[in-house]
Design a protein around this motif. Structure first.
Motif, PDB file in Angstrom:
ATOM      1  N   PRO A   5       0.843  -1.198   0.000  1.00  0.00           N
ATOM      2  CA  PRO A   5       0.000   0.000   0.000  1.00  0.00           C
ATOM      3  C   PRO A   5       0.873   1.241   0.000  1.00  0.00           C
ATOM      4  O   PRO A   5       1.965   1.242   0.581  1.00  0.00           O
ATOM      5  CB  PRO A   5      -0.793  -0.139   1.297  1.00  0.00           C
ATOM      6  CG  PRO A   5      -0.823  -1.618   1.569  1.00  0.00           C
ATOM      7  CD  PRO A   5       0.500  -2.137   1.077  1.00  0.00           C
ATOM      8  N   PRO A   6       0.444   2.310  -0.637  1.00  0.00           N
ATOM      9  CA  PRO A   6       1.310   3.491  -0.759  1.00  0.00           C
ATOM     10  C   PRO A   6       1.600   4.127   0.589  1.00  0.00           C
ATOM     11  O   PRO A   6       0.791   4.056   1.518  1.00  0.00           O
ATOM     12  CB  PRO A   6       0.486   4.427  -1.655  1.00  0.00           C
ATOM     13  CG  PRO A   6      -0.929   3.975  -1.490  1.00  0.00           C
ATOM     14  CD  PRO A   6      -0.858   2.497  -1.291  1.00  0.00           C
ATOM     15  N   PRO A   7       2.753   4.754   0.716  1.00  0.00           N
ATOM     16  CA  PRO A   7       3.096   5.444   1.968  1.00  0.00           C
ATOM     17  C   PRO A   7       2.302   6.732   2.089  1.00  0.00           C
ATOM     18  O   PRO A   7       1.927   7.347   1.091  1.00  0.00           O
ATOM     19  CB  PRO A   7       4.584   5.736   1.799  1.00  0.00           C
ATOM     20  CG  PRO A   7       4.739   5.924   0.313  1.00  0.00           C
ATOM     21  CD  PRO A   7       3.787   4.939  -0.322  1.00  0.00           C
ATOM     22  N   TRP A   8       2.066   7.154   3.320  1.00  0.00           N
ATOM     23  CA  TRP A   8       1.416   8.442   3.506  1.00  0.00           C
ATOM     24  C   TRP A   8       2.370   9.497   4.071  1.00  0.00           C
ATOM     25  O   TRP A   8       2.065  10.692   4.062  1.00  0.00           O
ATOM     26  CB  TRP A   8       0.194   8.326   4.415  1.00  0.00           C
ATOM     27  CG  TRP A   8       0.466   7.899   5.829  1.00  0.00           C
ATOM     28  CD1 TRP A   8       0.441   6.621   6.322  1.00  0.00           C
ATOM     29  CD2 TRP A   8       0.820   8.742   6.938  1.00  0.00           C
ATOM     30  NE1 TRP A   8       0.753   6.621   7.661  1.00  0.00           N
ATOM     31  CE2 TRP A   8       0.981   7.908   8.073  1.00  0.00           C
ATOM     32  CE3 TRP A   8       0.992  10.112   7.088  1.00  0.00           C
ATOM     33  CZ2 TRP A   8       1.325   8.400   9.327  1.00  0.00           C
ATOM     34  CZ3 TRP A   8       1.343  10.607   8.344  1.00  0.00           C
ATOM     35  CH2 TRP A   8       1.493   9.753   9.437  1.00  0.00           C
ATOM     36  N   ALA A   9       3.557   9.080   4.522  1.00  0.00           N
ATOM     37  CA  ALA A   9       4.492  10.021   5.149  1.00  0.00           C
ATOM     38  C   ALA A   9       5.894   9.847   4.578  1.00  0.00           C
ATOM     39  O   ALA A   9       6.279   8.760   4.138  1.00  0.00           O
ATOM     40  CB  ALA A   9       4.521   9.814   6.661  1.00  0.00           C
ATOM     41  N   MET A  10       6.649  10.950   4.603  1.00  0.00           N
ATOM     42  CA  MET A  10       8.044  10.916   4.174  1.00  0.00           C
ATOM     43  C   MET A  10       8.875  11.832   5.062  1.00  0.00           C
ATOM     44  O   MET A  10       8.460  12.952   5.378  1.00  0.00           O
ATOM     45  CB  MET A  10       8.193  11.370   2.719  1.00  0.00           C
ATOM     46  CG  MET A  10       9.625  11.289   2.203  1.00  0.00           C
ATOM     47  SD  MET A  10       9.785  11.649   0.437  1.00  0.00           S
ATOM     48  CE  MET A  10       9.710  13.442   0.465  1.00  0.00           C
ATOM     49  N   LEU A  11      10.018  11.324   5.498  1.00  0.00           N
ATOM     50  CA  LEU A  11      10.993  12.138   6.197  1.00  0.00           C
ATOM     51  C   LEU A  11      11.999  12.631   5.174  1.00  0.00           C
ATOM     52  O   LEU A  11      12.724  11.829   4.573  1.00  0.00           O
ATOM     53  CB  LEU A  11      11.693  11.321   7.285  1.00  0.00           C
ATOM     54  CG  LEU A  11      12.827  12.023   8.037  1.00  0.00           C
ATOM     55  CD1 LEU A  11      12.311  13.236   8.804  1.00  0.00           C
ATOM     56  CD2 LEU A  11      13.541  11.052   8.975  1.00  0.00           C
ATOM     57  N   ALA A  12      12.018  13.935   4.938  1.00  0.00           N
ATOM     58  CA  ALA A  12      12.945  14.537   3.992  1.00  0.00           C
ATOM     59  C   ALA A  12      14.123  15.118   4.766  1.00  0.00           C
ATOM     60  O   ALA A  12      14.024  16.195   5.346  1.00  0.00           O
ATOM     61  CB  ALA A  12      12.244  15.619   3.177  1.00  0.00           C
ATOM     62  N   GLU A  13      15.221  14.376   4.787  1.00  0.00           N
ATOM     63  CA  GLU A  13      16.427  14.845   5.482  1.00  0.00           C
ATOM     64  C   GLU A  13      17.198  15.727   4.506  1.00  0.00           C
ATOM     65  O   GLU A  13      17.972  15.239   3.685  1.00  0.00           O
ATOM     66  CB  GLU A  13      17.268  13.668   5.954  1.00  0.00           C
ATOM     67  CG  GLU A  13      16.594  12.838   7.043  1.00  0.00           C
ATOM     68  CD  GLU A  13      17.503  11.750   7.591  1.00  0.00           C
ATOM     69  OE1 GLU A  13      18.351  11.222   6.827  1.00  0.00           O
ATOM     70  OE2 GLU A  13      17.369  11.414   8.777  1.00  0.00           O
ATOM     71  N   LEU A  14      17.001  17.017   4.605  1.00  0.00           N
ATOM     72  CA  LEU A  14      17.527  17.941   3.606  1.00  0.00           C
ATOM     73  C   LEU A  14      19.036  18.146   3.727  1.00  0.00           C
ATOM     74  O   LEU A  14      19.705  18.453   2.742  1.00  0.00           O
ATOM     75  CB  LEU A  14      16.819  19.290   3.715  1.00  0.00           C
ATOM     76  CG  LEU A  14      15.294  19.250   3.595  1.00  0.00           C
ATOM     77  CD1 LEU A  14      14.734  20.665   3.660  1.00  0.00           C
ATOM     78  CD2 LEU A  14      14.863  18.569   2.301  1.00  0.00           C
ATOM     79  N   THR A  15      19.564  17.985   4.931  1.00  0.00           N
ATOM     80  CA  THR A  15      20.992  18.176   5.172  1.00  0.00           C
ATOM     81  C   THR A  15      21.363  17.495   6.481  1.00  0.00           C
ATOM     82  O   THR A  15      20.520  17.333   7.364  1.00  0.00           O
ATOM     83  CB  THR A  15      21.345  19.672   5.253  1.00  0.00           C
ATOM     84  OG1 THR A  15      22.753  19.824   5.491  1.00  0.00           O
ATOM     85  CG2 THR A  15      20.579  20.372   6.370  1.00  0.00           C
ATOM     86  N   HIS A  16      22.618  17.119   6.602  1.00  0.00           N
ATOM     87  CA  HIS A  16      23.145  16.668   7.890  1.00  0.00           C
ATOM     88  C   HIS A  16      23.874  17.793   8.607  1.00  0.00           C
ATOM     89  O   HIS A  16      24.303  17.619   9.755  1.00  0.00           O
ATOM     90  CB  HIS A  16      24.081  15.474   7.709  1.00  0.00           C
ATOM     91  CG  HIS A  16      23.352  14.180   7.560  1.00  0.00           C
ATOM     92  ND1 HIS A  16      23.958  13.031   7.076  1.00  0.00           N
ATOM     93  CD2 HIS A  16      22.059  13.832   7.820  1.00  0.00           C
ATOM     94  CE1 HIS A  16      23.071  12.040   7.046  1.00  0.00           C
ATOM     95  NE2 HIS A  16      21.922  12.503   7.495  1.00  0.00           N
ATOM     96  N   GLY A  17      24.019  18.940   7.939  1.00  0.00           N
ATOM     97  CA  GLY A  17      24.609  20.088   8.603  1.00  0.00           C
ATOM     98  C   GLY A  17      23.724  20.542   9.755  1.00  0.00           C
ATOM     99  O   GLY A  17      22.501  20.542   9.641  1.00  0.00           O
ATOM    100  N   CYS A  18      24.333  20.931  10.874  1.00  0.00           N
ATOM    101  CA  CYS A  18      23.546  21.334  12.031  1.00  0.00           C
ATOM    102  C   CYS A  18      24.402  22.187  12.953  1.00  0.00           C
ATOM    103  O   CYS A  18      25.582  21.875  13.176  1.00  0.00           O
ATOM    104  CB  CYS A  18      23.037  20.107  12.794  1.00  0.00           C
ATOM    105  SG  CYS A  18      21.846  20.520  14.102  1.00  0.00           S
TER     106      CYS A  18
END
Length: 368
Positions: A5-18
């Protein structure tokens, strides 16, 4: 291989800089360099494909996503794809003008990380002065009329401040506080000895959460993320492997969960090479631990296998070296003794919390 079944959520890790160096961070020990990050245009295409796939909610996360100068463009791309966006941030670098631009681009909510209710302890855990910036960021979000959530990773060094943390969230205008007991991946696993609480601390904190829920009477949502090292019950990790959510790392690596890159031989696909629908439905990495055919006993014959899905594959690998093993957090696992030995050795207690800081290996490139 068959699709899911299709996912409803996504974690978009845009950068590891912090700007922070939190020792409980779940980012991998080998952080993705800025030069390898997806461009804004690439993220826009990923989000377009995510919307077509069925994703309706994304956390714009990191690292610190505010370090991306094109964050507004990425946010607007998610909005165009019909995806609800929540910014997951340390608050460092958030200004009134930046927040206004993000709201104009379609940002719908903000989740602010908080390390401690005491400014000095917060700065020590974060590895730099940041509490004042967080307080200012909370006020900006509140004044902008956006929903504000706090994410508080709980561990030995702050569990006994839970009452003060909830009071802090209320004073900052938070609608939701996620009290997330540390999950030991990445830098948190590296710092497990310093972070692991005692059973007594957890019992006190759990009682405090129940008292606050009664007192707040639904006016604030308090989420208690179960400390599976201590409960003897494996958590249904991510709702099941490749079941409801996916993660895209800063370099485009697509993963069934944020820590899955630690599992050897998984060969996770990259969005630069494959479309998201193919990745979700047909890649080996996303299909490897779906369903029950991969399970060994005791998971294969367990009555709870459709509820906990055998527990966490990343935790199983981290503790046993076998990602297909029963999660040692489960009391029925033949490896549960590994967890029991850790928790029994976790303390005398937090009487001198100031001594915990020097024991940290802070999250910094090259420190793994």
């Amino acid at each position: 291989m068959t699709g899911a079944p299709p996912p409803w959520a996504m974690l978009a890790e845009l950068t590891h800089g912090c700007p922070l160096h939190c020792p409980y961070c779940s980012n991998p020990l080998e952080l993705v360099r800025r030069s390898r990050e997806l461009t804004g245009e690439e993220w826009a295409e990923v989000l377009r494909q995510a919307g077509e796939l069925g994703v309706v909610h994304t956390h714009l996360s990191g690292g610190e996503p505010l370090l991306r100068t094109d964050l507004e463009t990425i946010t607007a791309a998610a909005e165009s794809a019909g995806i609800y966006t929540q910014l997951v941030t340390s608050g460092v670098g958030l200004t009134k003008a930046r927040l206004a631009a993000l709201v104009d681009a379609g940002l719908r909510g903000v989740q602010l990380s908080v390390q401690h209710s005491d400014p000095g302890a917060s700065d020590r855990i974060a590895g730099r002065r940041s509490f004042t910036a967080k307080e200012r960021a909370a006020a900006l979000v509140r004044d902008a009329g956006l929903p504000l959530g706090l994410n508080i990773v709980l561990h030995r060094d702050n569990l006994d401040a839970l009452d003060d943390l909830v009071e802090l969230g209320a004073s900052w205008g938070a609608q939701r506080i996620e009290l997330a007991n540390t999950q030991f991946y990445g830098w948190a696993l590296r710092n497990r000895t310093a972070l692991l609480p005692t059973r007594e601390q957890l019992a006190r904190a759990r009682d405090a959460v129940e008292r606050w829920r009664e007192r707040l009477d639904g006016s604030m949502d308090l989420v208690w993320v179960v400390p599976d090292y201590f409960d003897g019950v494996a958590k249904p990790c991510m709702g099941g492997w490749g079941a409801v959510s996916l993660t895209v790392a800063p370099d485009g690596t697509a993963l069934p969960c944020p820590a899955a890159a630690t599992i050897p031989g998984l060969d996770p696909p990259n969005v630069r090479d494959h479309r998201l629908d193919w990745i979700w439905n047909h890649s080996g990495a996303f299909n490897h631990y779906r369903g029950e055919t991969w399970m060994k006993d005791p998971c294969r014959s367990c009555a709870h296998r459709a509820e906990d899905f055998g527990g966490c594959r990343c935790q199983a690998y981290a503790l046993t070296g076998d990602a297909a093993a029963a999660d040692p957090a489960c009391g029925l696992s033949p490896h549960h003794g590994l967890i029991r030995a850790l928790t029994e050795a976790s303390g005398p207690g937090p009487d001198d919390t100031a001594a915990a800081g020097p024991g940290y290996v802070y999250r910094k490139p090259g420190r793994g």
